[in-house]
Design a protein around this motif. Sequence first.
Motif, PDB file in Angstrom:
ATOM      1  N   LEU A  36      23.392   6.894  96.209  1.00  0.00           N
ATOM      2  CA  LEU A  36      24.546   7.789  96.191  1.00  0.00           C
ATOM      3  C   LEU A  36      24.041   9.224  96.133  1.00  0.00           C
ATOM      4  O   LEU A  36      24.109   9.953  97.101  1.00  0.00           O
ATOM      5  CB  LEU A  36      25.464   7.463  95.001  1.00  0.00           C
ATOM      6  CG  LEU A  36      26.777   8.237  94.955  1.00  0.00           C
ATOM      7  CD1 LEU A  36      27.691   7.836  96.113  1.00  0.00           C
ATOM      8  CD2 LEU A  36      27.489   8.026  93.626  1.00  0.00           C
ATOM      9  N   ASN A  37      23.451   9.618  94.997  1.00  0.00           N
ATOM     10  CA  ASN A  37      22.947  10.983  94.833  1.00  0.00           C
ATOM     11  C   ASN A  37      21.461  11.061  94.534  1.00  0.00           C
ATOM     12  O   ASN A  37      20.864  12.113  94.684  1.00  0.00           O
ATOM     13  CB  ASN A  37      23.699  11.677  93.678  1.00  0.00           C
ATOM     14  CG  ASN A  37      25.179  11.815  93.962  1.00  0.00           C
ATOM     15  OD1 ASN A  37      25.574  12.218  95.042  1.00  0.00           O
ATOM     16  ND2 ASN A  37      26.000  11.461  92.983  1.00  0.00           N
ATOM     17  N   ILE A  38      20.892   9.963  94.088  1.00  0.00           N
ATOM     18  CA  ILE A  38      19.508   9.970  93.605  1.00  0.00           C
ATOM     19  C   ILE A  38      18.642   9.077  94.492  1.00  0.00           C
ATOM     20  O   ILE A  38      19.015   7.954  94.803  1.00  0.00           O
ATOM     21  CB  ILE A  38      19.448   9.454  92.145  1.00  0.00           C
ATOM     22  CG1 ILE A  38      20.264  10.378  91.222  1.00  0.00           C
ATOM     23  CG2 ILE A  38      18.006   9.347  91.657  1.00  0.00           C
ATOM     24  CD1 ILE A  38      20.430   9.835  89.809  1.00  0.00           C
ATOM     25  N   THR A  39      17.496   9.586  94.905  1.00  0.00           N
ATOM     26  CA  THR A  39      16.533   8.759  95.621  1.00  0.00           C
ATOM     27  C   THR A  39      15.879   7.853  94.596  1.00  0.00           C
ATOM     28  O   THR A  39      15.239   8.317  93.652  1.00  0.00           O
ATOM     29  CB  THR A  39      15.476   9.634  96.323  1.00  0.00           C
ATOM     30  OG1 THR A  39      16.137  10.491  97.252  1.00  0.00           O
ATOM     31  CG2 THR A  39      14.464   8.776  97.061  1.00  0.00           C
ATOM     32  N   LEU A  44      27.667   6.780  87.735  1.00  0.00           N
ATOM     33  CA  LEU A  44      27.310   6.475  86.347  1.00  0.00           C
ATOM     34  C   LEU A  44      26.131   5.506  86.283  1.00  0.00           C
ATOM     35  O   LEU A  44      25.226   5.672  85.463  1.00  0.00           O
ATOM     36  CB  LEU A  44      28.528   5.893  85.620  1.00  0.00           C
ATOM     37  CG  LEU A  44      29.655   6.887  85.326  1.00  0.00           C
ATOM     38  CD1 LEU A  44      30.953   6.152  84.996  1.00  0.00           C
ATOM     39  CD2 LEU A  44      29.263   7.824  84.188  1.00  0.00           C
ATOM     40  N   VAL A  45      26.133   4.508  87.148  1.00  0.00           N
ATOM     41  CA  VAL A  45      25.025   3.547  87.203  1.00  0.00           C
ATOM     42  C   VAL A  45      23.723   4.262  87.553  1.00  0.00           C
ATOM     43  O   VAL A  45      22.701   4.114  86.873  1.00  0.00           O
ATOM     44  CB  VAL A  45      25.320   2.420  88.206  1.00  0.00           C
ATOM     45  CG1 VAL A  45      24.064   1.610  88.514  1.00  0.00           C
ATOM     46  CG2 VAL A  45      26.423   1.499  87.684  1.00  0.00           C
ATOM     47  N   GLU A  46      23.739   5.036  88.621  1.00  0.00           N
ATOM     48  CA  GLU A  46      22.537   5.760  89.051  1.00  0.00           C
ATOM     49  C   GLU A  46      22.023   6.682  87.949  1.00  0.00           C
ATOM     50  O   GLU A  46      20.835   6.720  87.655  1.00  0.00           O
ATOM     51  CB  GLU A  46      22.866   6.630  90.280  1.00  0.00           C
ATOM     52  CG  GLU A  46      22.607   5.987  91.588  1.00  0.00           C
ATOM     53  CD  GLU A  46      22.611   6.980  92.723  1.00  0.00           C
ATOM     54  OE1 GLU A  46      22.167   6.587  93.816  1.00  0.00           O
ATOM     55  OE2 GLU A  46      23.030   8.139  92.545  1.00  0.00           O
ATOM     56  N   PHE A  53      18.421   5.908  86.383  1.00  0.00           N
ATOM     57  CA  PHE A  53      17.324   6.596  87.073  1.00  0.00           C
ATOM     58  C   PHE A  53      17.162   8.083  86.781  1.00  0.00           C
ATOM     59  O   PHE A  53      16.122   8.644  87.075  1.00  0.00           O
ATOM     60  CB  PHE A  53      17.480   6.426  88.594  1.00  0.00           C
ATOM     61  CG  PHE A  53      17.417   4.998  89.019  1.00  0.00           C
ATOM     62  CD1 PHE A  53      16.211   4.318  89.041  1.00  0.00           C
ATOM     63  CD2 PHE A  53      18.568   4.315  89.373  1.00  0.00           C
ATOM     64  CE1 PHE A  53      16.141   2.988  89.414  1.00  0.00           C
ATOM     65  CE2 PHE A  53      18.501   2.978  89.764  1.00  0.00           C
ATOM     66  CZ  PHE A  53      17.290   2.316  89.780  1.00  0.00           C
ATOM     67  N   LYS A  54      18.176   8.740  86.217  1.00  0.00           N
ATOM     68  CA  LYS A  54      18.019  10.173  86.001  1.00  0.00           C
ATOM     69  C   LYS A  54      17.086  10.411  84.836  1.00  0.00           C
ATOM     70  O   LYS A  54      17.234   9.832  83.774  1.00  0.00           O
ATOM     71  CB  LYS A  54      19.370  10.836  85.736  1.00  0.00           C
ATOM     72  CG  LYS A  54      19.305  12.347  85.860  1.00  0.00           C
ATOM     73  CD  LYS A  54      20.673  12.929  86.138  1.00  0.00           C
ATOM     74  CE  LYS A  54      20.534  14.420  86.402  1.00  0.00           C
ATOM     75  NZ  LYS A  54      21.815  15.038  86.695  1.00  0.00           N
TER      76      LYS A  54
END
Length: 196
Positions: free
Chosen positions: A73-76, A188-190, A194-195
């Motif tokens: 979505l937003n994060i590799t 929210l999951v990402e 991963f953040k």
Amino acid sequence: MMNSSFDLIRAHLKAGGDLKHRIAASDDLVQRIYDASAIMIRTLKKGKKILWCGNGGSAADSQHLSAELVARLNITRPGLASLALTTDTSLLTAWSNDVGFESLFSRQVEALGDNGDVLMALSTSGKSPNVLKAVKSAREKKITTIALLGRDGGVIRSEADLAIVVPSENTQLIQEIHVTVGHLLCELVETKLFKT
């Protein structure tokens, strides 16, 4: 120069915006969205998967949102285990033709679902027989069910482990909110997984 088409455009956009504001102001719905994300996060952390199902526009939304988890979505980041039960055209047509459409998703839950997975069940009416049957099949396999619904939630509302019911009678607006909620869940999951 104003015309009826402009009025229609403005009315639809305003109705969609008003509905989002109502949902944002609802502590219950915001909590349910958060709770759904927490369930998905726990599931994925355990190496389990997310299954998605729905009909028509909800089938397209299932594929769209499942793809956000597998791709990004937003994060590799690494791909997440997610599968839309609306994509295998050979199975969809064979099973519907030979056996029946009502058991199309439940058959796939039976074949592909595992204890500890999550089934995301989308139905704007809350009454789709094949989605309802999939939810019941998931329960038998100890698969947690999260339902994105509309109107009064229909019969699926009481069958799902967690129901997020969009308070509208307008199918288009319900589907638009389902995508918004789906994007929030994926974000929210990402972010949680991963953040850094």
